[in-house]
Design a protein around this motif. Structure first.
Motif, PDB file in Angstrom:
ATOM      1  N   ILE A  53     -11.115 -12.137   5.943  1.00  0.00           N
ATOM      2  CA  ILE A  53     -10.161 -12.014   5.814  1.00  0.00           C
ATOM      3  C   ILE A  53      -9.701 -10.725   4.593  1.00  0.00           C
ATOM      4  N   SER A  54     -10.310 -10.549   3.718  1.00  0.00           N
ATOM      5  CA  SER A  54      -9.906  -9.058   2.935  1.00  0.00           C
ATOM      6  C   SER A  54      -9.544  -8.039   4.327  1.00  0.00           C
ATOM      7  N   THR A  55     -10.687  -7.778   4.763  1.00  0.00           N
ATOM      8  CA  THR A  55     -10.134  -6.821   6.607  1.00  0.00           C
ATOM      9  C   THR A  55      -9.693  -7.198   6.541  1.00  0.00           C
ATOM     10  N   ILE A  56      -9.757  -8.298   7.483  1.00  0.00           N
ATOM     11  CA  ILE A  56      -7.757  -8.727   8.167  1.00  0.00           C
ATOM     12  C   ILE A  56      -7.010  -7.958   7.843  1.00  0.00           C
ATOM     13  N   PHE A  57      -6.233  -8.459   6.378  1.00  0.00           N
ATOM     14  CA  PHE A  57      -5.882  -8.308   5.656  1.00  0.00           C
ATOM     15  C   PHE A  57      -5.856  -6.246   5.148  1.00  0.00           C
ATOM     16  N   PHE A  58      -6.500  -6.112   4.938  1.00  0.00           N
ATOM     17  CA  PHE A  58      -6.377  -4.551   4.470  1.00  0.00           C
ATOM     18  C   PHE A  58      -6.185  -3.756   6.124  1.00  0.00           C
ATOM     19  N   ALA A  59      -6.320  -4.051   7.395  1.00  0.00           N
ATOM     20  CA  ALA A  59      -6.234  -3.676   8.352  1.00  0.00           C
ATOM     21  C   ALA A  59      -4.759  -4.140   8.908  1.00  0.00           C
ATOM     22  N   TYR A  60      -4.240  -5.520   8.860  1.00  0.00           N
ATOM     23  CA  TYR A  60      -2.842  -5.679   8.886  1.00  0.00           C
ATOM     24  C   TYR A  60      -1.950  -4.642   7.554  1.00  0.00           C
ATOM     25  N   LEU A  61      -2.261  -4.179   6.732  1.00  0.00           N
ATOM     26  CA  LEU A  61      -1.406  -3.134   5.484  1.00  0.00           C
ATOM     27  C   LEU A  61      -1.559  -1.799   5.580  1.00  0.00           C
ATOM     28  N   ILE A  62      -3.300  -1.741   7.130  1.00  0.00           N
ATOM     29  CA  ILE A  62      -2.784  -0.358   7.374  1.00  0.00           C
ATOM     30  C   ILE A  62      -1.533   0.047   8.809  1.00  0.00           C
ATOM     31  N   SER A  63      -1.583  -1.542   9.514  1.00  0.00           N
ATOM     32  CA  SER A  63      -0.736  -0.835  10.718  1.00  0.00           C
ATOM     33  C   SER A  63       0.426  -1.380  10.135  1.00  0.00           C
ATOM     34  N   LEU A  64       1.159  -0.972   8.926  1.00  0.00           N
ATOM     35  CA  LEU A  64       2.364  -1.567   8.973  1.00  0.00           C
ATOM     36  C   LEU A  64       2.564   0.009   8.438  1.00  0.00           C
ATOM     37  N   GLU A  93       5.701   3.531   5.429  1.00  0.00           N
ATOM     38  CA  GLU A  93       7.094   2.470   5.246  1.00  0.00           C
ATOM     39  C   GLU A  93       6.891   0.652   4.882  1.00  0.00           C
ATOM     40  N   GLY A  94       6.599   0.020   6.210  1.00  0.00           N
ATOM     41  CA  GLY A  94       5.896  -0.957   6.080  1.00  0.00           C
ATOM     42  C   GLY A  94       5.018  -1.287   4.308  1.00  0.00           C
ATOM     43  N   MET A  95       4.321  -0.147   3.985  1.00  0.00           N
ATOM     44  CA  MET A  95       3.098  -0.736   2.260  1.00  0.00           C
ATOM     45  C   MET A  95       4.813  -0.629   1.949  1.00  0.00           C
ATOM     46  N   LYS A  96       5.491  -0.025   1.673  1.00  0.00           N
ATOM     47  CA  LYS A  96       6.509   0.253   0.557  1.00  0.00           C
ATOM     48  C   LYS A  96       7.284  -0.715  -0.011  1.00  0.00           C
ATOM     49  N   ASP A  97       7.552  -1.684   1.834  1.00  0.00           N
ATOM     50  CA  ASP A  97       8.465  -2.306   1.829  1.00  0.00           C
ATOM     51  C   ASP A  97       7.283  -3.990   1.606  1.00  0.00           C
ATOM     52  N   PHE A  98       6.212  -3.716   1.739  1.00  0.00           N
ATOM     53  CA  PHE A  98       6.279  -5.049   1.734  1.00  0.00           C
ATOM     54  C   PHE A  98       5.774  -4.796  -0.516  1.00  0.00           C
TER      55      PHE A  98
END
Length: 112
Positions: free
Chosen positions: A77-88, A91-96
């Motif tokens: 679950i953690s790996t999927i979450f970090f992969a999602y954050l990296i894919s953002l 700019e996407g991380m700043k919005d998140f």
């Protein structure tokens, strides 16, 4: 015949617990530790099934297996979450991050 402990039961508990603790280190460390714990647990489980009457700490082995499975699950679950954050992207991380800050402020206002 005198009873003895399963050879890897303590190691399985330690690795299972460490996999739970390290599951949020990008998921990789916890995943590796959990898999190693499950492999060792499988070996001991095989020994126990051959002669259950000569081993004492089967419960410890079971607890270690459960910790390893939970650690692997949380690591995935953690790996999927970090992969999602990296894919953002940046700019996407700043919005998140901005959305998280806004929600935290709303929670503080509701609690006051």
């Amino acid at each position: 015949m005198e009873k003895r402990n399963l050879p890897n039961a303590t190691v399985v508990i330690v690795l299972g617990a460490l996999s739970m603790v390290t599951c949020f280190c990008y998921g990789i460390i916890g995943l590796i530790l959990g898999i190693v714990a499950l492999v060792l647990a499988h070996k001991d489980l095989k020994l126990y099934r051959e002669n259950p009457e000569i081993y004492l700490n089967y419960n410890s082995l079971t607890i270690g297996r459960i910790l390893a499975i939970l650690g692997i699950t949380l690591s995935i679950i953690s790996t999927i979450f970090f992969a999602y954050l990296i894919s953002l992207g940046e700019e996407g991380m700043k919005d998140f991050q901005q959305n998280l800050l806004e929600k935290a402020k709303q929670q503080q206002e509701m609690n006051e």
